[in-house]
Design a protein around this motif. Structure first.
Motif, PDB file in Angstrom:
ATOM      1  N   GLU A   1       0.807  -1.234   0.000  1.00 33.90           N
ATOM      2  CA  GLU A   1       0.000   0.000   0.000  1.00 33.90           C
ATOM      3  C   GLU A   1       0.835   1.277   0.000  1.00 33.90           C
ATOM      4  N   PHE A   2       2.054   1.197   0.534  1.00 31.68           N
ATOM      5  CA  PHE A   2       2.869   2.399   0.699  1.00 31.68           C
ATOM      6  C   PHE A   2       4.298   2.171   0.225  1.00 31.68           C
ATOM      7  N   ALA A   3       4.748   3.003  -0.677  1.00 31.70           N
ATOM      8  CA  ALA A   3       6.116   2.862  -1.181  1.00 31.70           C
ATOM      9  C   ALA A   3       7.139   3.059  -0.067  1.00 31.70           C
ATOM     10  N   SER A   4       6.793   3.889   0.911  1.00 32.80           N
ATOM     11  CA  SER A   4       7.761   4.219   1.962  1.00 32.80           C
ATOM     12  C   SER A   4       7.751   3.228   3.123  1.00 32.80           C
ATOM     13  N   ALA A   5       6.828   2.269   3.116  1.00 38.89           N
ATOM     14  CA  ALA A   5       6.675   1.374   4.277  1.00 38.89           C
ATOM     15  C   ALA A   5       7.224  -0.020   4.007  1.00 38.89           C
ATOM     16  N   THR A   6       7.908  -0.554   5.018  1.00 41.36           N
ATOM     17  CA  THR A   6       8.405  -1.926   4.971  1.00 41.36           C
ATOM     18  C   THR A   6       7.729  -2.703   6.091  1.00 41.36           C
TER      19      THR A   6
ATOM     20  N   ALA B   1      12.860   7.403   4.881  1.00 39.97           N
ATOM     21  CA  ALA B   1      12.999   8.850   4.948  1.00 39.97           C
ATOM     22  C   ALA B   1      11.890   9.482   4.100  1.00 39.97           C
ATOM     23  N   PRO B   2      11.393  10.674   4.402  1.00 40.65           N
ATOM     24  CA  PRO B   2      11.940  11.573   5.422  1.00 40.65           C
ATOM     25  C   PRO B   2      11.554  11.229   6.861  1.00 40.65           C
TER      26      PRO B   2
ATOM     27  N   ARG C   1       3.152   2.666  17.709  1.00 37.92           N
ATOM     28  CA  ARG C   1       4.248   3.407  18.331  1.00 37.92           C
ATOM     29  C   ARG C   1       5.307   3.643  17.259  1.00 37.92           C
ATOM     30  N   ALA C   2       6.035   4.737  17.366  1.00 37.18           N
ATOM     31  CA  ALA C   2       7.039   5.051  16.342  1.00 37.18           C
ATOM     32  C   ALA C   2       8.255   5.737  16.967  1.00 37.18           C
ATOM     33  N   TRP C   3       9.411   5.411  16.403  1.00 36.34           N
ATOM     34  CA  TRP C   3      10.672   5.985  16.884  1.00 36.34           C
ATOM     35  C   TRP C   3      11.554   6.331  15.692  1.00 36.34           C
ATOM     36  N   LYS C   4      12.401   7.337  15.853  1.00 38.29           N
ATOM     37  CA  LYS C   4      13.405   7.624  14.827  1.00 38.29           C
ATOM     38  C   LYS C   4      14.337   6.428  14.699  1.00 38.29           C
ATOM     39  N   ARG C   5      14.716   6.081  13.478  1.00 36.90           N
ATOM     40  CA  ARG C   5      15.707   5.022  13.283  1.00 36.90           C
ATOM     41  C   ARG C   5      17.055   5.517  13.811  1.00 36.90           C
TER      42      ARG C   5
END
Lengths: 187, 187
Positions: free
Chosen positions: A119-124, B76-77, B110-114
């Motif tokens: 669904e999203f190019a940016s998501a893995t 990214a971004p 939940r999300a964190w900067k890599r």
């Protein structure tokens, strides 16, 4: 005597009722505990073939329900998404911020091939599951390896002894200051 | 009358004991339930400022203890590691594989900067926490948005209304076939 006998019968009657009701009290009080025990996940029957060589570590039942400590990503060639979860002993130790981890700590690292989200190019997202890796703290049993037993599993079965010989050297060399555990809790 | 009175007293005595013990039965039987209820996490007092605009969704208490559904990575971004967890209603729905998700389902991302692991060149770990994103299923309350309410939080506070206006359009356009939920359970 004829005056005393009914008196005795009354007393027996009172005693019998009291005992019966007390038995009922005990039984009913126990029911919720018995139900909890029956519903709890018992120790699974473990085949020796399911235990890791050297350490005898097995995949702990119910680990998929354990609390997340942190996700991670591993670059190519492994190219994986990962998630480390821990049992309550592990979680409590992380929260207390005290090292070393107490005996009974179990950490499990789940891993999957990285996969492009449709669904999203940016998501893995997680693709096929690859390994399940387990660390068990038992300071006596595993005294020679910093108190940790290791297990690396593919498809539910442990990998060979040679692979298990590599665990301790790396944890010893790179994570000594944190009781040989790499994973920090996600903020 | 003098012969009947003691008989009456005996009966009252038996009745009193029986009632007292029955009361004890009821009380003791209730204790475990009362303890469970007391220990359970009650609905936290929620400040209106903590609820998302449009939807009024808040960060559910205890979500960090919820079961992992899947980790993910965002290029990214945003450059993030992520983990979606769900309440028991969500987990049960995923396991049953039935759509739509039932009312009461809550998903939290939940999300964190890599962040580069200091120990391994190939490993990426969670850096600073970025957003917490919540989806709540209530087919009546959120009938206009597929039954889902949305909340996006930074530092525990909801982001602005404009950002919340973007949630539904994207979920509607790209995840309609899965009840508007992107996350698939990790295998």
């Amino acid at each position: 005597m004829t005056l005393i006998e009914p008196e005795k019968n009354k007393r027996s009657y009172v005693t019998a009722i009291t005992l019966a009701v007390l038995l009922l009290v005990v039984l009913l009080t126990c029911v919720p505990y018995l139900v909890s025990i029956a519903l709890a996940e018992g120790p699974a029957q473990v085949d020796r073939a399911d235990a890791s060589p050297i350490f005898g570590v097995t995949i702990p039942p119910g680990y998929k329900q354990w609390e997340l400590i942190a996700p991670a990503e591993e670059a190519a060639p492994l190219d994986e998404l990962r998630a480390v979860v821990g049992n309550q002993t592990a979680i409590d130790a992380y929260q207390a911020g005290k090292l070393p981890f107490p005996d009974g700590t179990i950490l499990v690292k789940r891993a999957w091939k990285r996969k492009q989200s449709p669904e999203f190019a940016s998501a893995t997202i997680p693709g096929a599951a690859t390994t399940v890796q387990v660390m068990v703290k038992d300071s006596r049993k595993y005294a020679a390896t910093g108190g940790w037993g290791f297990g690396r599993f593919v498809g539910g079965k442990p990998v060979d002894e040679a692979q298990h010989r590599t665990c301790w050297g790396c944890h010893e060399a790179r994570a000594r200051s944190r009781d040989y555990v790499f994973t920090r809790p996600a903020p």
